[in-house]
Design a protein around this motif. Structure first.
Motif, PDB file in Angstrom:
ATOM      1  N   ILE A  27     -13.578  15.897  -4.951  1.00 19.61           N
ATOM      2  CA  ILE A  27     -13.352  15.384  -6.392  1.00 19.61           C
ATOM      3  C   ILE A  27     -12.332  16.083  -7.289  1.00 19.61           C
ATOM      4  O   ILE A  27     -12.052  15.896  -8.246  1.00 19.61           O
ATOM      5  N   GLN A  28     -11.359  17.047  -6.680  1.00 16.35           N
ATOM      6  CA  GLN A  28     -10.387  17.595  -7.384  1.00 16.35           C
ATOM      7  C   GLN A  28      -9.065  16.249  -7.284  1.00 16.35           C
ATOM      8  O   GLN A  28      -8.235  16.544  -8.036  1.00 16.35           O
ATOM      9  N   TYR A  29      -9.278  15.425  -6.295  1.00 16.70           N
ATOM     10  CA  TYR A  29      -8.270  14.342  -6.427  1.00 16.70           C
ATOM     11  C   TYR A  29      -8.560  13.278  -7.362  1.00 16.70           C
ATOM     12  O   TYR A  29      -9.746  13.279  -7.797  1.00 16.70           O
ATOM     13  N   ALA A  30      -7.755  12.457  -7.695  1.00 16.50           N
ATOM     14  CA  ALA A  30      -7.798  11.552  -8.838  1.00 16.50           C
ATOM     15  C   ALA A  30      -8.999  10.574  -8.388  1.00 16.50           C
ATOM     16  O   ALA A  30      -8.759  10.086  -7.147  1.00 16.50           O
ATOM     17  N   ASP A  31      -9.722  10.052  -9.375  1.00 17.43           N
ATOM     18  CA  ASP A  31     -10.424   8.653  -8.886  1.00 17.43           C
ATOM     19  C   ASP A  31      -9.540   7.647  -8.702  1.00 17.43           C
ATOM     20  O   ASP A  31      -8.318   7.495  -9.459  1.00 17.43           O
ATOM     21  N   PHE A  32      -9.825   6.601  -8.191  1.00 16.71           N
ATOM     22  CA  PHE A  32      -8.984   5.435  -7.904  1.00 16.71           C
ATOM     23  C   PHE A  32      -9.418   3.965  -7.812  1.00 16.71           C
ATOM     24  O   PHE A  32     -10.649   4.011  -7.414  1.00 16.71           O
ATOM     25  N   LEU A  33      -8.699   3.009  -7.696  1.00 21.46           N
ATOM     26  CA  LEU A  33      -8.996   1.515  -7.514  1.00 21.46           C
ATOM     27  C   LEU A  33      -8.249   1.325  -6.082  1.00 21.46           C
ATOM     28  O   LEU A  33      -7.145   1.477  -5.943  1.00 21.46           O
ATOM     29  N   ALA A  34      -9.096   0.998  -5.200  1.00 24.86           N
ATOM     30  CA  ALA A  34      -8.518   0.548  -3.916  1.00 24.86           C
ATOM     31  C   ALA A  34      -8.534  -1.066  -3.906  1.00 24.86           C
ATOM     32  O   ALA A  34      -9.631  -1.602  -4.262  1.00 24.86           O
ATOM     33  N   VAL A  35      -7.526  -1.471  -3.144  1.00 28.71           N
ATOM     34  CA  VAL A  35      -7.417  -3.020  -3.205  1.00 28.71           C
ATOM     35  C   VAL A  35      -7.265  -3.360  -1.377  1.00 28.71           C
ATOM     36  O   VAL A  35      -6.457  -2.717  -0.828  1.00 28.71           O
ATOM     37  N   TYR A  36      -8.299  -4.387  -1.085  1.00 29.14           N
ATOM     38  CA  TYR A  36      -7.888  -4.627   0.279  1.00 29.14           C
ATOM     39  C   TYR A  36      -8.061  -6.118   0.635  1.00 29.14           C
ATOM     40  O   TYR A  36      -8.728  -6.868  -0.349  1.00 29.14           O
ATOM     41  N   SER A  37      -7.672  -6.677   1.594  1.00 32.18           N
ATOM     42  CA  SER A  37      -7.702  -7.943   1.898  1.00 32.18           C
ATOM     43  C   SER A  37      -9.145  -8.309   2.742  1.00 32.18           C
ATOM     44  O   SER A  37      -9.792  -7.430   3.446  1.00 32.18           O
ATOM     45  N   LEU A  38      -9.874  -9.420   2.280  1.00 34.59           N
ATOM     46  CA  LEU A  38     -10.967  -9.890   2.617  1.00 34.59           C
ATOM     47  C   LEU A  38     -10.659 -11.158   3.475  1.00 34.59           C
ATOM     48  O   LEU A  38     -11.867 -11.869   3.889  1.00 34.59           O
ATOM     49  N   ASP A  39      -9.665 -11.680   3.675  1.00 33.44           N
ATOM     50  CA  ASP A  39      -9.344 -12.971   4.655  1.00 33.44           C
ATOM     51  C   ASP A  39     -10.166 -12.469   6.011  1.00 33.44           C
ATOM     52  O   ASP A  39      -9.801 -11.461   6.514  1.00 33.44           O
ATOM     53  N   ASP A  40     -10.306 -13.503   6.517  1.00 31.60           N
ATOM     54  CA  ASP A  40     -10.991 -13.487   7.856  1.00 31.60           C
ATOM     55  C   ASP A  40      -9.847 -12.776   8.897  1.00 31.60           C
ATOM     56  O   ASP A  40     -10.030 -12.018   9.750  1.00 31.60           O
ATOM     57  N   ASP A  41      -8.511 -13.552   8.981  1.00 32.05           N
ATOM     58  CA  ASP A  41      -7.835 -12.816   9.859  1.00 32.05           C
ATOM     59  C   ASP A  41      -7.043 -11.385   9.604  1.00 32.05           C
ATOM     60  O   ASP A  41      -6.472 -10.988  10.620  1.00 32.05           O
ATOM     61  N   THR A  42      -7.195 -10.940   8.432  1.00 29.02           N
ATOM     62  CA  THR A  42      -6.529  -9.730   8.000  1.00 29.02           C
ATOM     63  C   THR A  42      -7.651  -8.824   7.340  1.00 29.02           C
ATOM     64  O   THR A  42      -7.141  -7.915   6.702  1.00 29.02           O
ATOM     65  N   PHE A  43      -8.923  -9.239   7.605  1.00 24.51           N
ATOM     66  CA  PHE A  43     -10.057  -8.364   6.976  1.00 24.51           C
ATOM     67  C   PHE A  43      -9.839  -6.762   6.977  1.00 24.51           C
ATOM     68  O   PHE A  43      -9.674  -6.340   8.225  1.00 24.51           O
ATOM     69  N   GLY A  44     -10.241  -6.347   6.066  1.00 26.22           N
ATOM     70  CA  GLY A  44     -10.053  -4.873   6.042  1.00 26.22           C
ATOM     71  C   GLY A  44      -8.662  -4.038   6.093  1.00 26.22           C
ATOM     72  O   GLY A  44      -8.624  -2.956   6.018  1.00 26.22           O
ATOM     73  N   THR A  45      -7.694  -4.955   5.761  1.00 30.92           N
ATOM     74  CA  THR A  45      -6.156  -4.445   5.730  1.00 30.92           C
ATOM     75  C   THR A  45      -6.134  -3.895   4.283  1.00 30.92           C
ATOM     76  O   THR A  45      -6.173  -4.456   3.117  1.00 30.92           O
ATOM     77  N   PHE A  46      -5.816  -2.576   4.206  1.00 30.71           N
ATOM     78  CA  PHE A  46      -5.203  -1.749   2.906  1.00 30.71           C
ATOM     79  C   PHE A  46      -4.056  -2.581   2.270  1.00 30.71           C
ATOM     80  O   PHE A  46      -2.884  -2.721   3.086  1.00 30.71           O
ATOM     81  N   ILE A  47      -4.175  -2.845   0.923  1.00 29.13           N
ATOM     82  CA  ILE A  47      -3.438  -3.422   0.202  1.00 29.13           C
ATOM     83  C   ILE A  47      -2.473  -2.403  -0.826  1.00 29.13           C
ATOM     84  O   ILE A  47      -1.236  -2.016  -0.416  1.00 29.13           O
ATOM     85  N   THR A  48      -3.233  -1.499  -1.477  1.00 27.48           N
ATOM     86  CA  THR A  48      -2.693  -0.531  -2.259  1.00 27.48           C
ATOM     87  C   THR A  48      -3.974   0.147  -3.020  1.00 27.48           C
ATOM     88  O   THR A  48      -4.961  -0.293  -2.835  1.00 27.48           O
ATOM     89  N   LEU A  49      -3.557   1.102  -3.921  1.00 28.79           N
ATOM     90  CA  LEU A  49      -4.629   1.875  -4.309  1.00 28.79           C
ATOM     91  C   LEU A  49      -3.609   2.331  -5.746  1.00 28.79           C
ATOM     92  O   LEU A  49      -2.577   2.564  -5.850  1.00 28.79           O
ATOM     93  N   VAL A  50      -4.599   2.473  -6.880  1.00 28.14           N
ATOM     94  CA  VAL A  50      -4.030   2.918  -8.102  1.00 28.14           C
ATOM     95  C   VAL A  50      -5.008   4.110  -8.690  1.00 28.14           C
ATOM     96  O   VAL A  50      -6.124   3.969  -8.900  1.00 28.14           O
TER      97      VAL A  50
END
Length: 483
Positions: free
Chosen positions: A93-116
């Motif tokens: 918890i010393q790191y910043a909290d964040f918004l994570a963005v991921y693909s939920l498409d069947d062919d790329t499911f679970g691919t990390f897009i970015t975070l903020v």
């Protein structure tokens, strides 16, 4: 606890020392909002780490240190049709909290897009929702108060693949952000489960489209509603609004401060409040006897009577609320038992829900039972349970549920709350995004996951508490989860 004249006088006097909130259309920025931490970040390598490591423990409160520098990451140029936004706390918890963005498409499911990252840490990221125009997300912080930080965090998702942290805010009378409902004309209603000190007497807060506080309700000038919340525990967590019928339902869960050490035990509520939307005032209190925390309430989509369901956590039951029916004494709003979820559902710390868009299927997370229940509500007089209550499902500590816009999947997150040494609530978790198939009859089939503990190992793991799901198949007409 009954309301005595002495208690009423004391609490009213206490409230009177705070700033009055009123529903103004264009409020000035909240002067109490502090975008970062009280102790500013020092742009010298290693200094913030030293400050965090030297911070002494403080009973209940945490030293308002800035987050340490976040690890680098490589964003993806992928532009999937289905996207998941996950409001997440780091394991460290010393790191910043964040918004994570991921693909939920069947062919790329679970691919990390970015975070903020947000400019603060230790908020215990809680609920997340999207504005009606699909261009803003807001996430709440459950424990932001402990570091005297802002509670609401707003993100610009005009570019859905590249969110940007926009601003943050806090209320004046209340804290402990929970459920979020988007307003049709922009902005949000957000429940705050506790007062500004985390005690009883939370508020329903209202925010405009720019993320500025409009008001906290009931307003101090609303004498009738103020007397109502002084009479019984007012810890609003659940929130549902029927904008067409001009009514609001909030459900009272627990007094936040009572979940932190030292504590004589968690103070659980057994009430809901029925509100007049136009006046932001309370019509009545609805009681579920022995409810032991009414965590969630939701209007049933398409129900002609504006019926809603409410979850009674200690009882392990689902109740149905009829806001326009009257009790024998003439009081508006009734509650009836809809379904008992059985012995495994009793006292499971949290029961959260989501509906299919047509209101037929109700999905319920039974957190410490590690189980998702499914009810077919085609006939409210005879609800049918579709899951096997004795099945050992592949989820641990499941809480947040989101039916995807195309109604084909249920996004379930395996994390509720872990307060650590300072608190009484530390539920087991698998820290996974579970992407569950919804079968034609409404039942569930478990298969794919995204393991946040390994995805964010360089931050001590990731604790995803809530999600928003976007379907960008038609970029000009994006669709989001229905609630």
């Amino acid at each position: 606890m009954p309301l005595t004249p002495l208690k009423a006088a004391f609490l009213l006097a206490l409230h009177a020392t705070s700033t009055f909130a009123s529903p103004v259309p264009n409020p000035k920025p909240n002067p109490l909002s502090i975008p970062g931490s009280l102790i500013p970040s020092i742009p010298v390598p290693g200094v913030n780490e030293i400050i965090n490591n030297l911070a002494p423990p403080i009973p209940i409160l945490r030293l308002p240190t800035p987050p340490i520098k976040s690890p680098p990451f490589t964003p993806s140029n992928l532009k999937p049709k289905k996207v998941g936004y996950f409001w997440t706390g780091p394991g460290n918890i010393q790191y910043a909290d964040f918004l994570a963005v991921y693909s939920l498409d069947d062919d790329t499911f679970g691919t990390f897009i970015t975070l903020v990252d947000v400019p603060t840490s230790g908020n215990e990221p809680h609920h997340l929702n999207v504005a009606k125009d699909g261009k803003t997300l807001v996430g709440t912080g459950l424990l932001s108060l402990l570091k005297t930080q802002d509670v609401e965090y707003f993100f610009d998702i005009s570019d859905p693949y590249n969110p940007v942290f926009r601003n943050s805010g806090r209320a004046i009378l209340s804290s402990i952000g929970d459920e979020i409902v988007a307003k049709p004309d922009g902005g949000f209603f957000i429940t705050h489960m506790g007062s500004a000190a985390g005690t009883d007497l939370g508020r329903l807060t209202e925010w405009n489209a720019q993320g500025k506080l409009i008001g906290e309700f009931p307003a101090l000038t609303d004498l009738s509603s103020t007397i109502n919340i002084l009479a019984n525990q007012f810890s609003p967590h659940g929130l549902s609004i029927d904008f067409d019928k001009n009514i609001i339902l909030t459900s009272d869960f627990v007094v936040p401060l009572s979940t932190l050490k030292p504590s004589l035990g968690i103070q659980k509520a057994d009430t809901l409040r029925l509100w007049n939307l136009a006046t932001r005032s309370i019509i009545s209190t609805i009681t579920i006897p022995g409810g032991g925390g009414i965590q969630d309430v939701k209007f049933i989509p398409g129900n002609k009577d504006s019926a809603a369901i409410a979850t009674a956590v200690e009882l392990g039951q689902v109740w149905i609320i009829y806001p326009f029916k009257h009790r024998a004494d003439g009081t508006q709003g009734t509650a009836e038992l809809l379904f008992d979820l059985g012995p495994r559902a009793k006292g499971v710390v949290a029961i959260y829900t989501d509906f299919s868009a047509n209101g037929r299927f109700l999905y319920l997370s039974l957190t410490t039972a590690n189980h998702i229940a499914v009810l077919d509500l085609k006939d409210l007089k005879k609800p049918v349970r579709l899951d096997n209550p004795n099945e050992q499902q592949p989820v641990i500590g499941v809480h947040s549920l989101r039916v995807t816009p195309d109604q084909k999947n249920l996004v379930a997150l395996g994390y509720f709350v872990q307060q650590g040494d300072i608190g009484l609530i530390n539920t087991p978790a698998d820290y996974k995004v579970h992407y569950v198939d919804i079968l034609p009859n409404g039942s569930l089939s478990f298969n794919r996951t995204i393991p946040f503990q390994t995805e964010f190992a360089n931050r001590g793991g990731g604790k995803p508490h809530f999600s928003v799901i976007a379907d960008l198949t038609d970029p000009k007409n994006p669709k989001f989860n229905s609630y």
